[in-house]
Design an enzyme around this catalytic site. Structure first.
Site, PDB file in Angstrom:
ATOM      1  N   HIS A 150       8.144  -6.202   4.203  1.00  0.00           N
ATOM      2  CA  HIS A 150       7.694  -4.902   4.692  1.00  0.00           C
ATOM      3  C   HIS A 150       8.402  -4.561   5.993  1.00  0.00           C
ATOM      4  O   HIS A 150       9.043  -5.415   6.612  1.00  0.00           O
ATOM      5  CB  HIS A 150       6.178  -4.892   4.922  1.00  0.00           C
ATOM      6  CG  HIS A 150       5.379  -4.744   3.668  1.00  0.00           C
ATOM      7  ND1 HIS A 150       5.053  -5.815   2.875  1.00  0.00           N
ATOM      8  CD2 HIS A 150       4.845  -3.647   3.069  1.00  0.00           C
ATOM      9  CE1 HIS A 150       4.342  -5.387   1.829  1.00  0.00           C
ATOM     10  NE2 HIS A 150       4.211  -4.076   1.930  1.00  0.00           N
ATOM     11  N   LYS A 154       4.442  -3.346  10.278  1.00  0.00           N
ATOM     12  CA  LYS A 154       3.245  -3.822   9.568  1.00  0.00           C
ATOM     13  C   LYS A 154       2.583  -4.933  10.383  1.00  0.00           C
ATOM     14  O   LYS A 154       3.254  -5.855  10.851  1.00  0.00           O
ATOM     15  CB  LYS A 154       3.602  -4.315   8.169  1.00  0.00           C
ATOM     16  CG  LYS A 154       2.373  -4.643   7.318  1.00  0.00           C
ATOM     17  CD  LYS A 154       2.734  -4.790   5.862  1.00  0.00           C
ATOM     18  CE  LYS A 154       1.522  -5.137   5.002  1.00  0.00           C
ATOM     19  NZ  LYS A 154       0.476  -4.096   5.085  1.00  0.00           N
TER      20      LYS A 154
END
Length: 261
Positions: A150, A154
């Site tokens: 990600h 995040k």
């Protein structure tokens, strides 16, 4: 003619909030009715498609039918408390809840309809179904490893989606994920325990979300992957869930229920 479902978005100026606003414009049967951001956010007071972004969810409870929330656990739990008292359903895409916080989500679902999913992508939810089938067919003779990537912003790891994938495999194999999950390896780890399910996390750049589950056997391996190239697929799934959730009785639902999987 059926009235459109009025949607409120918590975290309207965030990445998912913007994707939800963009996707909602193209969907018949839905209308943006309320946009909420955290107090002090630069977007407060701005108007989007004629809807002013505010900071007080309690002030707009009468303006919407379903709330969509992709924020953080603390703000999500506060929103759930307000919505459960007002009888407003919630589509919940926030991840990173502790067991105690998840219990609060379940408690709210006794009073309102809550659709909670680690990932609202239709493709990811089909992958969950495929993983369960693959795990049962392959059996215990294959090692299972999950790799996810990600963007740098995040804040939780592994991702909620990765955990959901691991849970689908563990359940199909009759294992307790909490007991068999391995979240990192370093140094002299010894030989791999065949019951474990490993997780590897990558963070960097602007990666929206990549997930791969590997079934590693003797002489072969099976890889099942999902790669997101746009947040629009998550937003579209969440809006689909909002339309489905409107008018449902209290309960804790997921995207499998929405999709009939």
């Amino acid at each position: 003619m059926t009235a459109p479902v009025r949607i409120a978005i918590l975290g309207a100026a965030g990445r998912m909030g913007q994707a939800l606003i963009s996707s909602a414009r193209d969907l018949p049967g839905l209308v943006l009715a309320a946009l909420i951001e955290r107090p002090g956010a630069p977007a407060i007071g701005q108007s989007v498609d004629g809807v002013r972004i505010g900071a007080d969810l309690a002030a707009v409870l009468d303006h919407f039918d379903v709330l969509i929330d992709f924020t953080r656990p603390a703000s999500s739990l506060a929103a759930l408390e307000l919505c459960s008292a007002a009888g407003k359903p919630v589509v919940l895409g926030t991840t990173g809840f502790s067991p105690a916080e998840q219990a609060e989500v379940a408690a709210a679902a006794r009073f309102i309809a809550v659709c909670q999913s680690a990932n609202f992508s239709v493709g990811v939810n089909v992958l969950l179904r495929l993983l369960a089938d693959a795990a049962r067919a392959l059996g215990p003779g294959y090692d299972v490893e999950i790799v996810e990537a990600h963007h740098r912003h995040k804040v939780d790891a592994p991702s909620g989606t990765a955990l959901a994938l691991g849970r689908a495999v563990a359940t199909a194999l009759g294992r307790d994920l909490e007991a068999v999950a391995v979240y990192g390896r370093e140094g002299q780890t010894g030989a791999r325990d065949s019951q474990t399910i490993g997780f590897a996390t990558v963070r960097g750049g602007d990666v929206i979300g990549d997930h791969t589950v590997l079934f590693l056997g003797e002489g072969e391996r099976l890889e099942l992957s999902h790669r997101a190239s746009s947040r629009g697929n998550f937003a579209g799934g969440a809006l689909r869930a909002a339309a489905w959730l409107h008018g449902r009785p209290p309960g804790l639902y997921d995207m499998k229920a929405v999709l009939g999987l």
